[in-house]
Scaffold this motif. Sequence first.
Motif, PDB file in Angstrom:
ATOM      1  N   ALA A   1     -11.188   0.021  -1.322  1.00  0.00           N
ATOM      2  CA  ALA A   1     -12.415  -0.474  -1.946  1.00  0.00           C
ATOM      3  C   ALA A   1     -12.263  -0.303  -3.455  1.00  0.00           C
ATOM      4  CB  ALA A   1     -13.627   0.299  -1.443  1.00  0.00           C
ATOM      5  N   PHE A   2     -12.136  -1.420  -4.168  1.00  0.00           N
ATOM      6  CA  PHE A   2     -11.775  -1.403  -5.587  1.00  0.00           C
ATOM      7  C   PHE A   2     -12.664  -0.466  -6.398  1.00  0.00           C
ATOM      8  CE2 PHE A   2     -12.159  -3.127  -9.905  1.00  0.00           C
ATOM      9  CZ  PHE A   2     -10.827  -3.189 -10.285  1.00  0.00           C
ATOM     10  N   TYR A   3     -13.971  -0.542  -6.204  1.00  0.00           N
ATOM     11  CA  TYR A   3     -14.889   0.243  -7.032  1.00  0.00           C
ATOM     12  C   TYR A   3     -14.995   1.691  -6.569  1.00  0.00           C
ATOM     13  CZ  TYR A   3     -16.247  -4.339  -8.719  1.00  0.00           C
ATOM     14  OH  TYR A   3     -16.216  -5.592  -9.253  1.00  0.00           O
ATOM     15  N   ASP A   4     -14.690   1.948  -5.304  1.00  0.00           N
ATOM     16  CA  ASP A   4     -14.860   3.287  -4.754  1.00  0.00           C
ATOM     17  C   ASP A   4     -13.575   4.111  -4.782  1.00  0.00           C
ATOM     18  OD1 ASP A   4     -16.822   5.068  -3.484  1.00  0.00           O
ATOM     19  OD2 ASP A   4     -15.525   4.934  -1.729  1.00  0.00           O
ATOM     20  N   ASP A   5     -12.430   3.444  -4.755  1.00  0.00           N
ATOM     21  CA  ASP A   5     -11.158   4.168  -4.713  1.00  0.00           C
ATOM     22  C   ASP A   5     -10.892   4.941  -6.000  1.00  0.00           C
ATOM     23  OD1 ASP A   5     -10.673   3.237  -2.179  1.00  0.00           O
ATOM     24  OD2 ASP A   5      -9.371   1.600  -2.821  1.00  0.00           O
ATOM     25  N   ASP A   6     -11.264   4.344  -7.127  1.00  0.00           N
ATOM     26  CA  ASP A   6     -11.020   4.955  -8.431  1.00  0.00           C
ATOM     27  C   ASP A   6     -12.119   4.480  -9.373  1.00  0.00           C
ATOM     28  OD1 ASP A   6     -10.160   5.815 -10.929  1.00  0.00           O
ATOM     29  OD2 ASP A   6      -8.103   5.109 -10.698  1.00  0.00           O
ATOM     30  N   SER A   7     -12.882   5.425  -9.897  1.00  0.00           N
ATOM     31  CA  SER A   7     -13.998   5.053 -10.771  1.00  0.00           C
ATOM     32  C   SER A   7     -13.525   4.371 -12.054  1.00  0.00           C
ATOM     33  CB  SER A   7     -14.821   6.296 -11.127  1.00  0.00           C
ATOM     34  OG  SER A   7     -14.020   7.237 -11.833  1.00  0.00           O
ATOM     35  N   LEU A   8     -12.235   4.524 -12.399  1.00  0.00           N
ATOM     36  CA  LEU A   8     -11.705   3.899 -13.614  1.00  0.00           C
ATOM     37  C   LEU A   8     -11.198   2.478 -13.374  1.00  0.00           C
ATOM     38  CD1 LEU A   8      -9.802   6.899 -15.238  1.00  0.00           C
ATOM     39  CD2 LEU A   8     -12.057   5.993 -15.836  1.00  0.00           C
ATOM     40  N   ASN A   9     -11.160   2.032 -12.117  1.00  0.00           N
ATOM     41  CA  ASN A   9     -10.739   0.648 -11.861  1.00  0.00           C
ATOM     42  C   ASN A   9     -11.643  -0.344 -12.576  1.00  0.00           C
ATOM     43  OD1 ASN A   9      -8.569   1.336 -10.268  1.00  0.00           O
ATOM     44  ND2 ASN A   9      -9.617   0.988  -8.323  1.00  0.00           N
ATOM     45  N   ARG A  10     -12.938  -0.123 -12.476  1.00  0.00           N
ATOM     46  CA  ARG A  10     -13.921  -1.019 -13.106  1.00  0.00           C
ATOM     47  C   ARG A  10     -13.738  -1.025 -14.629  1.00  0.00           C
ATOM     48  NH1 ARG A  10     -19.658  -1.557 -11.557  1.00  0.00           N
ATOM     49  NH2 ARG A  10     -19.201   0.080 -10.065  1.00  0.00           N
TER      50      ARG A  10
ATOM     51  N   SER B   1       0.834  -1.206   0.000  1.00  0.00           N
ATOM     52  CA  SER B   1       0.000   0.000   0.000  1.00  0.00           C
ATOM     53  C   SER B   1       0.869   1.258   0.000  1.00  0.00           C
ATOM     54  CB  SER B   1      -0.950   0.000   1.195  1.00  0.00           C
ATOM     55  OG  SER B   1      -0.241  -0.110   2.414  1.00  0.00           O
ATOM     56  N   ASN B   2       1.940   1.260   0.784  1.00  0.00           N
ATOM     57  CA  ASN B   2       2.838   2.417   0.789  1.00  0.00           C
ATOM     58  C   ASN B   2       3.542   2.573  -0.552  1.00  0.00           C
ATOM     59  OD1 ASN B   2       2.142   2.964   3.419  1.00  0.00           O
ATOM     60  ND2 ASN B   2       4.001   2.097   4.324  1.00  0.00           N
ATOM     61  N   TRP B   3       3.975   1.441  -1.131  1.00  0.00           N
ATOM     62  CA  TRP B   3       4.658   1.475  -2.433  1.00  0.00           C
ATOM     63  C   TRP B   3       3.724   1.984  -3.526  1.00  0.00           C
ATOM     64  CZ3 TRP B   3       3.923  -1.154  -7.083  1.00  0.00           C
ATOM     65  CH2 TRP B   3       4.984  -1.096  -7.989  1.00  0.00           C
ATOM     66  N   SER B   4       2.472   1.515  -3.513  1.00  0.00           N
ATOM     67  CA  SER B   4       1.523   1.938  -4.550  1.00  0.00           C
ATOM     68  C   SER B   4       1.213   3.433  -4.441  1.00  0.00           C
ATOM     69  CB  SER B   4       0.232   1.125  -4.466  1.00  0.00           C
ATOM     70  OG  SER B   4      -0.496   1.439  -3.292  1.00  0.00           O
ATOM     71  N   LYS B   5       1.182   3.943  -3.203  1.00  0.00           N
ATOM     72  CA  LYS B   5       0.962   5.387  -3.021  1.00  0.00           C
ATOM     73  C   LYS B   5       2.131   6.186  -3.560  1.00  0.00           C
ATOM     74  CE  LYS B   5      -2.040   4.853   1.022  1.00  0.00           C
ATOM     75  NZ  LYS B   5      -2.109   4.959   2.501  1.00  0.00           N
ATOM     76  N   GLU B   6       3.339   5.676  -3.295  1.00  0.00           N
ATOM     77  CA  GLU B   6       4.538   6.379  -3.762  1.00  0.00           C
ATOM     78  C   GLU B   6       4.631   6.380  -5.287  1.00  0.00           C
ATOM     79  OE1 GLU B   6       9.360   5.627  -3.857  1.00  0.00           O
ATOM     80  OE2 GLU B   6       8.161   4.687  -2.268  1.00  0.00           O
ATOM     81  N   LYS B   7       4.345   5.238  -5.907  1.00  0.00           N
ATOM     82  CA  LYS B   7       4.550   5.099  -7.348  1.00  0.00           C
ATOM     83  C   LYS B   7       3.352   5.532  -8.185  1.00  0.00           C
ATOM     84  CE  LYS B   7       8.633   3.258  -6.777  1.00  0.00           C
ATOM     85  NZ  LYS B   7       9.868   3.979  -7.163  1.00  0.00           N
ATOM     86  N   PHE B   8       2.134   5.312  -7.674  1.00  0.00           N
ATOM     87  CA  PHE B   8       0.928   5.527  -8.482  1.00  0.00           C
ATOM     88  C   PHE B   8      -0.091   6.472  -7.857  1.00  0.00           C
ATOM     89  CE2 PHE B   8       2.484   1.264  -9.563  1.00  0.00           C
ATOM     90  CZ  PHE B   8       2.634   1.389 -10.931  1.00  0.00           C
ATOM     91  N   GLY B   9       0.074   6.761  -6.572  1.00  0.00           N
ATOM     92  CA  GLY B   9      -0.941   7.537  -5.875  1.00  0.00           C
ATOM     93  C   GLY B   9      -1.982   6.681  -5.198  1.00  0.00           C
ATOM     94  N   GLY B  10      -1.734   5.371  -5.096  1.00  0.00           N
ATOM     95  CA  GLY B  10      -2.664   4.464  -4.435  1.00  0.00           C
ATOM     96  C   GLY B  10      -3.057   3.304  -5.320  1.00  0.00           C
ATOM     97  N   PHE B  11      -4.054   2.533  -4.849  1.00  0.00           N
ATOM     98  CA  PHE B  11      -4.541   1.382  -5.618  1.00  0.00           C
ATOM     99  C   PHE B  11      -5.549   1.871  -6.657  1.00  0.00           C
ATOM    100  CE2 PHE B  11      -3.331  -0.954  -1.621  1.00  0.00           C
ATOM    101  CZ  PHE B  11      -2.289  -1.667  -2.202  1.00  0.00           C
ATOM    102  N   ASN B  12      -5.051   2.611  -7.624  1.00  0.00           N
ATOM    103  CA  ASN B  12      -5.911   3.167  -8.669  1.00  0.00           C
ATOM    104  C   ASN B  12      -5.726   2.379  -9.962  1.00  0.00           C
ATOM    105  OD1 ASN B  12      -3.417   4.053  -9.705  1.00  0.00           O
ATOM    106  ND2 ASN B  12      -3.611   6.039  -8.686  1.00  0.00           N
ATOM    107  N   HIS B  13      -6.349   2.869 -11.038  1.00  0.00           N
ATOM    108  CA  HIS B  13      -6.308   2.097 -12.286  1.00  0.00           C
ATOM    109  C   HIS B  13      -4.907   2.031 -12.876  1.00  0.00           C
ATOM    110  CE1 HIS B  13      -6.625   6.150 -14.030  1.00  0.00           C
ATOM    111  NE2 HIS B  13      -6.246   5.628 -15.173  1.00  0.00           N
ATOM    112  N   HIS B  14      -4.047   3.008 -12.561  1.00  0.00           N
ATOM    113  CA  HIS B  14      -2.668   2.947 -13.051  1.00  0.00           C
ATOM    114  C   HIS B  14      -1.934   1.763 -12.427  1.00  0.00           C
ATOM    115  CE1 HIS B  14      -3.164   6.834 -14.967  1.00  0.00           C
ATOM    116  NE2 HIS B  14      -3.555   7.364 -13.821  1.00  0.00           N
ATOM    117  N   PHE B  15      -2.131   1.575 -11.123  1.00  0.00           N
ATOM    118  CA  PHE B  15      -1.536   0.417 -10.450  1.00  0.00           C
ATOM    119  C   PHE B  15      -2.131  -0.884 -10.988  1.00  0.00           C
ATOM    120  CE2 PHE B  15      -2.365  -2.812  -7.219  1.00  0.00           C
ATOM    121  CZ  PHE B  15      -1.079  -3.174  -6.847  1.00  0.00           C
ATOM    122  N   TYR B  16      -3.461  -0.946 -11.025  1.00  0.00           N
ATOM    123  CA  TYR B  16      -4.108  -2.205 -11.387  1.00  0.00           C
ATOM    124  C   TYR B  16      -3.844  -2.607 -12.828  1.00  0.00           C
ATOM    125  CZ  TYR B  16      -6.549  -2.989  -7.000  1.00  0.00           C
ATOM    126  OH  TYR B  16      -6.828  -3.260  -5.680  1.00  0.00           O
TER     127      TYR B  16
END
Length: 291
Positions: free
Chosen positions: A246-255, A208-223
């Motif tokens: 929350a996959f669907y709530d964290d980033d609307s583009l994840n879905r 979670s810390n790494w994804s925030k540093e590299k992508f800004g969180g568990f967003n569609h760029h990470f996924y």
Amino acid sequence: MKNNFRHTKVLSHSLLVIVGFISFSLPIQAQLVSPVKTGFDLTKSVIYIDSGEEVLVKKSASFLQQDIERVTGKKIPIVSKFEKNNSHYIIIGTARQSPLIKALAKTGKVNLKNLEEKWEAFRVQTITGLPQQPAAKALVITGSDRRGLSYGVFELSRQMGVSPWYWWADVPVQKKPAIYINTSVIINDAPKVKYRGIFINDEAPCLSNWSKEKFGGFNHHFYEQVFELILRLKGNYLWPAMWGNAFYDDDSLNRKSADEFGIVIGTSHHEPLMRAHDEWRRYGKGKWNYD
């Protein structure tokens, strides 16, 4: 070393637990890519896809273009029409969607029998003669559906020398000046297990810390990086991060990204109805009870 986990110490207790030793299918023994100069050189080809194909088919064509460039340094074109100056093609298409694949099957150039009614099956073969150009040669990658097509493309990439782990683990790409195809090899494959995927478990705090540093969180760029890895491993399924996420709530583009990559999103542990327990913390009141 541009992005991997080693430099942030997250492999010790994050994705390694889940995917470090997973291979979703056995390596295919038939060697499509030849170690000697035979058949034709992919770097002298163009990638053909029908313009009406699904997003994942178009993404697969782009990934193949990038992989050929990673191996040889040469970027070949992606086209949706035939031109007289092209004599060698890599044809990518689904049996259900591609008019060209259907035409090749009708004339007997491509045998779709092994793909009929199959889940995520693919076929790779070389042919001579296209309806538009009788003298042309083509490597044809056909899928029974969009994921099957993608697996066929990534099998070619793997045999060319691009590991599924080229990004996540910085596995070096095997460089070569040209990529020759053994025209006598035909590959047919389909999964034996319907759903195969990754469960992102115990992701906090390392991943979670790494994804925030590299992508800004568990967003569609990470996924999207995870989705690509799953497809390259011939998987189709993901249990997403859930600790405070929350996959669907964290980033609307994840879905949207999951659908474009053809990845099935499941839920894990105690989370009902495709929700995540953190959504209750964000929006719910009282006891955690979806009744």
